[in-house]
Motif scaffolding. Sequence first.
Motif: not given
Length: 200
Positions: A85-91, A81-82, A94
Amino acid sequence: MSRRPPQEDPREAAARYRLEKEARERGDDSEEVAPERLPQASAPRNPTALDRAAYVETAIQQAIRRGDFDDLPGAGKPLPDLGGTHDPDWWIRRKIETEQLRGLGPPAIMLRVEDAELDDRLDAMAREEDVREELEDFNRRVIEARRQLLGGPPVVTPTRDVDAEVAAWRQRREERRAAERAQREAEEAARTTGRRRRRR
């Protein structure tokens, strides 16, 4: 021997012992050791950021030499996932995906996951009434989640147009049925060809 203070610095005690032993070996019977001959006890100091960084770097280098970092999972592979787009809730997303969690998490994330899987769930339904009911329930929960002020990530999942989704469901169902018919016809043609060859 002289009496020592109850809370004596261990370094000072060791130096006192060494000096007293040397004095006995020389035959000097004086019991007191001159205070100026003892090392001055320094107050213990708190480690600085530089000390802590040096300690951590030393520990890492020792672990590398021991091979603690060899054969770790994902070694030599790019980080996932590098560059996207930026997802602030990525963690959170995932964690939910990797742990296959269902029914847990903030409504914004759960609705996003449900939205991604909604078409598959609709395709598993046989009746149009069930599809409409499922879509109306999904839209109701999206609107309800937008109205609640519980904190956490914002609800960005869009509602679905029920009539458009039902039309898309019908089209996908017809395409599946056409593909199944074509598959059956191909299998029947293969069986017929096989029977003809056996008859010859």
